[in-house]
Design an enzyme around this catalytic site. Structure first.
Site, PDB file in Angstrom:
ATOM      1  N   LYS A 192      46.545  47.616  33.057  1.00  0.00           N
ATOM      2  CA  LYS A 192      45.745  46.576  32.399  1.00  0.00           C
ATOM      3  C   LYS A 192      44.295  46.724  32.821  1.00  0.00           C
ATOM      4  CE  LYS A 192      44.544  42.434  33.455  1.00  0.00           C
ATOM      5  NZ  LYS A 192      43.177  42.443  32.925  1.00  0.00           N
ATOM      6  N   GLY A 244      39.921  45.149  42.705  1.00  0.00           N
ATOM      7  CA  GLY A 244      39.237  43.957  42.236  1.00  0.00           C
ATOM      8  C   GLY A 244      38.836  43.079  43.399  1.00  0.00           C
ATOM      9  N   SER A 245      38.742  41.803  43.149  1.00  0.00           N
ATOM     10  CA  SER A 245      38.229  40.904  44.187  1.00  0.00           C
ATOM     11  C   SER A 245      39.268  40.670  45.287  1.00  0.00           C
ATOM     12  CB  SER A 245      37.851  39.566  43.554  1.00  0.00           C
ATOM     13  OG  SER A 245      38.991  38.957  42.997  1.00  0.00           O
ATOM     14  N   THR A 246      38.778  40.370  46.462  1.00  0.00           N
ATOM     15  CA  THR A 246      39.671  40.108  47.594  1.00  0.00           C
ATOM     16  C   THR A 246      40.531  38.887  47.308  1.00  0.00           C
ATOM     17  OG1 THR A 246      38.195  41.178  49.153  1.00  0.00           O
ATOM     18  CG2 THR A 246      39.694  39.540  50.067  1.00  0.00           C
ATOM     19  N   GLU A 247      39.955  37.931  46.604  1.00  0.00           N
ATOM     20  CA  GLU A 247      40.687  36.712  46.291  1.00  0.00           C
ATOM     21  C   GLU A 247      41.939  37.014  45.472  1.00  0.00           C
ATOM     22  OE1 GLU A 247      39.603  34.323  48.167  1.00  0.00           O
ATOM     23  OE2 GLU A 247      41.533  33.624  47.402  1.00  0.00           O
ATOM     24  N   GLY A 249      43.300  39.968  45.134  1.00  0.00           N
ATOM     25  CA  GLY A 249      44.142  40.848  45.953  1.00  0.00           C
ATOM     26  C   GLY A 249      45.067  40.034  46.845  1.00  0.00           C
ATOM     27  N   GLU A 266      42.566  47.778  46.623  1.00  0.00           N
ATOM     28  CA  GLU A 266      41.202  48.230  46.894  1.00  0.00           C
ATOM     29  C   GLU A 266      40.310  47.051  46.530  1.00  0.00           C
ATOM     30  OE1 GLU A 266      37.794  48.997  46.698  1.00  0.00           O
ATOM     31  OE2 GLU A 266      38.057  50.391  45.029  1.00  0.00           O
ATOM     32  N   CYS A 300      31.944  48.071  44.674  1.00  0.00           N
ATOM     33  CA  CYS A 300      32.660  47.498  45.823  1.00  0.00           C
ATOM     34  C   CYS A 300      32.110  48.029  47.137  1.00  0.00           C
ATOM     35  CB  CYS A 300      34.150  47.773  45.705  1.00  0.00           C
ATOM     36  SG  CYS A 300      34.525  49.476  45.348  1.00  0.00           S
ATOM     37  N   GLU A 397      30.372  38.962  49.218  1.00  0.00           N
ATOM     38  CA  GLU A 397      30.035  40.035  48.286  1.00  0.00           C
ATOM     39  C   GLU A 397      29.271  39.414  47.113  1.00  0.00           C
ATOM     40  OE1 GLU A 397      33.507  41.730  46.298  1.00  0.00           O
ATOM     41  OE2 GLU A 397      32.659  43.721  46.637  1.00  0.00           O
TER      42      GLU A 397
HETATM   43  P1  NAI Z   1      38.964  39.924  39.491  1.00  0.00           P
HETATM   44  O1  NAI Z   1      39.495  40.392  40.774  1.00  0.00           O
HETATM   45  O2  NAI Z   1      39.344  38.579  38.995  1.00  0.00           O
HETATM   46  O3  NAI Z   1      39.365  40.949  38.324  1.00  0.00           O
HETATM   47  C1  NAI Z   1      39.851  42.241  38.527  1.00  0.00           C
HETATM   48  C2  NAI Z   1      41.058  42.474  37.641  1.00  0.00           C
HETATM   49  O4  NAI Z   1      42.135  41.644  38.047  1.00  0.00           O
HETATM   50  C3  NAI Z   1      40.855  42.167  36.175  1.00  0.00           C
HETATM   51  O5  NAI Z   1      41.542  43.132  35.415  1.00  0.00           O
HETATM   52  C4  NAI Z   1      41.506  40.804  36.010  1.00  0.00           C
HETATM   53  O6  NAI Z   1      41.944  40.552  34.709  1.00  0.00           O
HETATM   54  C5  NAI Z   1      42.673  40.914  36.949  1.00  0.00           C
HETATM   55  N1  NAI Z   1      43.214  39.655  37.457  1.00  0.00           N
HETATM   56  C6  NAI Z   1      42.580  38.469  37.616  1.00  0.00           C
HETATM   57  N2  NAI Z   1      43.422  37.575  38.149  1.00  0.00           N
HETATM   58  C7  NAI Z   1      44.602  38.196  38.345  1.00  0.00           C
HETATM   59  C8  NAI Z   1      45.859  37.795  38.887  1.00  0.00           C
HETATM   60  N3  NAI Z   1      46.049  36.563  39.347  1.00  0.00           N
HETATM   61  N4  NAI Z   1      46.842  38.698  38.960  1.00  0.00           N
HETATM   62  C9  NAI Z   1      46.655  39.953  38.519  1.00  0.00           C
HETATM   63  N5  NAI Z   1      45.492  40.391  37.992  1.00  0.00           N
HETATM   64  C10 NAI Z   1      44.474  39.524  37.907  1.00  0.00           C
HETATM   65  O7  NAI Z   1      37.405  40.027  39.534  1.00  0.00           O
HETATM   66  P2  NAI Z   1      36.352  39.218  38.638  1.00  0.00           P
HETATM   67  O8  NAI Z   1      36.744  37.794  38.483  1.00  0.00           O
HETATM   68  O9  NAI Z   1      36.156  39.972  37.427  1.00  0.00           O
HETATM   69  O10 NAI Z   1      35.066  39.256  39.559  1.00  0.00           O
HETATM   70  C11 NAI Z   1      34.847  38.264  40.553  1.00  0.00           C
HETATM   71  C12 NAI Z   1      34.253  38.880  41.784  1.00  0.00           C
HETATM   72  O11 NAI Z   1      35.152  39.824  42.320  1.00  0.00           O
HETATM   73  C13 NAI Z   1      32.987  39.674  41.559  1.00  0.00           C
HETATM   74  O12 NAI Z   1      31.865  38.898  41.563  1.00  0.00           O
HETATM   75  C14 NAI Z   1      33.014  40.616  42.710  1.00  0.00           C
HETATM   76  O13 NAI Z   1      32.468  40.001  43.833  1.00  0.00           O
HETATM   77  C15 NAI Z   1      34.465  40.868  42.922  1.00  0.00           C
HETATM   78  N6  NAI Z   1      34.921  42.130  42.324  1.00  0.00           N
HETATM   79  C16 NAI Z   1      35.115  43.175  43.148  1.00  0.00           C
HETATM   80  C17 NAI Z   1      35.506  44.385  42.651  1.00  0.00           C
HETATM   81  C18 NAI Z   1      35.701  45.539  43.544  1.00  0.00           C
HETATM   82  O14 NAI Z   1      35.890  46.642  43.074  1.00  0.00           O
HETATM   83  N7  NAI Z   1      35.672  45.340  44.824  1.00  0.00           N
HETATM   84  C19 NAI Z   1      35.698  44.599  41.220  1.00  0.00           C
HETATM   85  C20 NAI Z   1      35.521  43.413  40.434  1.00  0.00           C
HETATM   86  C21 NAI Z   1      35.135  42.245  40.984  1.00  0.00           C
END
Ligand code: NAI
Length: 792
Positions: A192, A244-247, A249, A266, A300, A397
């Site tokens: 996804k 994605g985000s630590t939250e 994760g 990651e 990241c 972050e």
């Molecule tokens: P996110 O972590 O919510 O999104 C990343 C992916 O996870 C997306 O595909 C999203 O649809 C999916 N996702 C969201 N909630 C989920 C759940 N409960 N279970 C499974 N998959 C889920 O990140 P978001 O909201 O786009 O960005 C928020 C903050 O996260 C950013 O401001 C940044 O600080 C951080 N972030 C960090 C990343 C990294 O590579 N370290 C990448 C993206 C965001």
């Protein structure tokens, strides 16, 4: 404008990239995109749709389908149906498929780059020169691993179906990082992409069709976090890989706890960019541009915390401001733009809020005078000085083009500041003194360290974090292991734990009098804090003595002792090997006593008990042998330089032992962990703890420094739970009954601790195929990649 005027201002004219191919592709999907399941396109059962927009203009690029439970079910079914045949194809055939994908990525590289820029807002210069070439490189590299599967990963098999969820900051590159190793290893995939940036994944699905990838091997579903949540929790998948985000994760760790799925995360970062006073300042400034203004800082591993030696800070800040003023912010499709659009208005607001909070907390803001485009989501390059290490902007972050700056006086202070973060993804070290750089690099708690460079990536070099930046690696050999599991062909199952059987005749060397074994903490035998003890019964129910009943305070003391024994982690491998040999020697000298103890505890036959002790001695020899041989690697990524992949200890490992083969299982867990430099807090078998308690004396006489091995007897599941929740414990190995695993994984979600669940009572610890080897050492280490470019 005349030529003379142009020469005078040296201003850039507009240099827009052509977008007609991408527009034609989008026009071909004007009716909306479907889901790619089982090699075919279908509309989502939910009927729900959403728009994806160009963040530079706000214009809609296409409409996407929101996958629901029925869609995820269908995708997982398709992946499952395809998996057996895909694995059975063999490494060479899979290599040819991956090679074909790499070729198609290259042939369509400009279309992919333009589409990525339109959907994500990052400059075309980056998608064209960095993202897409790295995507192709990833597929080529993993075509190689598929080809070498049999010879390089013997006795390993694919996991099955993998669920992958990726973010929006490197959309196609994250797809490549996930899909290439999964397919190379023989798994099938349901992926996804992020809801803001799904287009290149959908185009990639079309390329997969064109390449003849068998239906069901790769399935792409679109949707927001709800679809992701359904996918990761799905009972039909064997592994979850998330970036994605630590939250999120943390939520995924909790949602998958106890499901028996392999997991790699990651997550976020707050990476330090350390500049010493002898650094080449101009190079460091260019490095900073790549560290924090690359991809608008939405990276990241962005070097978002500038740590500068106090003596040169003002000079460096001056140069940084000068350079910032020359950065070009604007239309990402312009080939000479440095900073494009922020991915989404929500992300822009998040950056604005965090920067405002930083200023409220005392930071001083500097931004160059720039004319930002009127439409779309743009944010100027930003420098925050006067930031205290505990300020929100120094800890959180920001994920935007925002650099926070602090100073240090000594290398030790630089390391302390750098490590003052819950994250541990990457770090950059700038100095012309190679001795200093290589002294600092191992001290940094980060999965990647770049010396005099930054944001270098390559398929051959593993990438991933320490601490709350997640666990698991992507790329390289270690990345392949994330998608494999050992084929265990145990010749025999271990003898079941016997209860109520007639006890073996009480051997003479075991004293008949009851004694209460204490706990073993910091190299000393100590009474359990609660003052309670637990009876230990022989198989026939008769009393064998008792052990201290450890509690939360004992666990805390044990972790504290382990923390103080840090010197063990930096002792030479030779020194650790010597200690392990000495432990083996001393155990061997007491074979009869331990054999009799095992007989008394578990009712094992004399021969079986003797075999267990002999195997424990042999196992100690095995890990003494490994201590100085579990080497890292030197990679040759495409740059003038080398990357050192170092196997580093995790730190403090909490472990819970099974009841089966109680001495051998205990040694089999402790020895590999300490061989590579970890310190451990062990909860021995609750049913048969006495051989572990007898082992205190072996440890005492074998030069094992106090605090390296700490043993707390008592109720296994509550005690390991405390370890899983403890902030200073870096990893937890749980070899108790499977039912207890869920609580351990749940508890580990708090600080995203690594966990390893072992079927301790189902494992034949006597069999070296299942009871020892590289797999244990891999779980006991994490790879740090140190990039060292060279040349004048
Ligand atoms: P996110 O972590 O919510 O999104 C990343 C992916 O996870 C997306 O595909 C999203 O649809 C999916 N996702 C969201 N909630 C989920 C759940 N409960 N279970 C499974 N998959 C889920 O990140 P978001 O909201 O786009 O960005 C928020 C903050 O996260 C950013 O401001 C940044 O600080 C951080 N972030 C960090 C990343 C990294 O590579 N370290 C990448 C993206 C965001």
């Amino acid at each position: 404008m005349s030529i003379a005027e142009i020469l005078d201002t040296m201003d850039y004219g507009p240099a827009p990239e052509a977008r007609d191919h991408a527009d034609a592709w989008l026009a071909g999907h004007a009716d909306g995109f479907g889901l790619f399941i089982g090699g075919a396109w279908r509309s989502a059962k939910s009927g729900e749709r959403f728009e994806t927009r160009d963040p530079a203009t706000g214009k809609t690029l296409g409409t996407l389908a929101q996958a629901d439970q029925a869609d995820v079910d269908a995708a997982v079914r398709a992946a499952r149906a395809a998996q057996g045949a895909w694995a059975a194809l063999g490494g060479h055939s899979r290599a040819r498929h991956l090679y074909a994908l790499a070729r198609l990525v290259q042939k369509n590289s400009r279309l992919l780059a333009v589409l990525e820029t339109l959907d994500n807002g990052k400059p075309i210069r980056e998608t064209r020169d960095i993202d897409i070439p790295l995507v192709a490189r990833h597929f080529y590299h993993h075509a190689g691993w598929a080809q070498l599967m049999d010879s390089e990963f013997p006795k390993q098999r694919p996991l099955g179906v993998v669920g992958q969820v990726i973010p929006w900051n490197f959309p196609l590159l994250m797809l490549a990082w996930k899909v290439a190793p999964a397919l190379a290893a023989g798994n099938t995939v349901v992926l996804k992409p992020a809801e803001y940036t799904s287009l290149t994944a959908l185009l990639f699905a079309e390329l997969a069709q064109e390449a003849g990838l068998p239906p069901g091997v790769l399935n792409i579903i679109t949707g927001d976090g709800r679809s992701g949540e359904i996918l990761v929790a799905h009972a039909g998948i064997d592994k979850v890989a998330f970036t994605g985000s630590t939250e999120v994760g943390r939520r995924i760790r909790a949602a998958t706890a106890g499901q028996g799925k392999k997991l790699s995360l990651e997550l976020g970062g707050k990476s330090p960019f350390i500049v010493f006073d002898d650094a080449d300042m101009d190079s460091a400034v260019e490095g900073l541009v790549d560290a924090i203004w690359f991809n608008q800082g939405q990276v990241c591993c962005a070097g978002s915390r500038l740590l500068t030696h106090e003596g040169v800070a003002d000079r460096l800040y001056g140069k940084v401001r000068e350079r910032m003023a020359r950065l070009r912010v604007g239309d990402p499709m312009d080939k000479s733009v440095d900073i494009g659009a922020i991915v989404h208005p929500d992300q822009l607001r998040r950056i604005e809020t965090l920067v405002a909070q930083g200023m409220d907390e005392g930071a001083e803001l500097w931004q160059p005078q720039l004319d930002l485009p009127k439409n779309g989501s743009f944010y100027p390059p930003t420098l925050l000085t006067e930031v205290s290490p505990s300020a929100t902007v120094a800890q959180e972050e920001v994920f935007g083009p925002v650099l926070v700056a602090m100073t240090f006086r000594t290398p030790d202070e630089a390391v302390a500041l750098a490590n003052n973060s819950r994250y541990g993804l990457a770090a950059s070290v700038w100095t012309e003194n190679i001795n200093l750089a290589l002294d600092i690099a191992p001290k940094l708690k980060a999965g990647v360290v770049w010396v005099n460079s930054t944001n270098q990536f390559d398929a051959a070099c593993g990438f991933g974090g320490y601490r709350e930046s997640g666990f698991g690696r992507e790329g390289g050999r270690e990345g392949m292991y994330e998608y494999l599991t050992p084929v265990v062909q145990s010749k025999r199952r271990p003898a079941p734990v016997r209860r109520g059987r007639k006890a073996a005749a009480e051997p003479k060397s075991i004293p008949a009098v009851d004694r209460t074994a204490k706990l073993y903490i910091g190299g000393r035998q100590v009474r359990a804090d609660g003052g309670y003890s637990l009876p230990v019964a022989a198989v026939d129910g008769s009393s064998l003595g008792s052990v201290g009943e450890g509690n939360r305070k004992d666990i805390r003391d044990a972790v504290e002792a382990a923390r103080k024994a840090q010197a063990w982690s930096s002792a030479t491998a030779h020194a650790r090997a010597q200690v392990l040999y000495y432990v083996a020697e001393n155990l061997s000298a007491r074979t009869a006593e331990f054999r009799d103890r095992i007989r008394a505890m578990s009712g094992a036959a004399p021969k079986a008990a003797a075999r267990e002790v002999d195997a424990a001695v042999s196992r100690l020899f095995t890990y003494a042998a490994w201590a100085d041989k579990f080497d890292g690697a030197v990679h040759a990524p495409p740059l003038r330089g080398v990357t050192l992949a170092m196997n580093e200890p995790l730190g403090i490992v909490g472990m819970a032992c099974p009841d089966t083969q109680p001495l051998l299982a205990f040694i089999s867990l402790v020895a590999p962990a300490i061989a590579v430099g970890n310190r451990v807090v062990v909860i021995p078998s609750p049913r048969h703890p006495l051989s572990a308690a007898d082992f205190y004396q072996v440890l005492d006489t074998s030069d094992v420094p106090g605090g390296v091995v700490n043993i707390v007897t008592g109720a296994r599941d509550p005690l390991i739970q405390i370890l899983a929740e403890h902030d200073e414990v870096d990893a937890v190995w749980y070899a108790g009954p499977v039912a207890g695993a869920a609580a351990v994984e749940h508890a580990s979600a708090g600080d995203i601790k690594q966990t390893w669940i072992i079927d301790g009572d189902g494992c034949d610890w006597l069999d070296p195929a299942s009871g020892e080897g590289r797999g244990f050492l891999r779980h006991a280490t994490q790879v740090k990649n140190i990039w060292i470019p060279y040349g004048e």
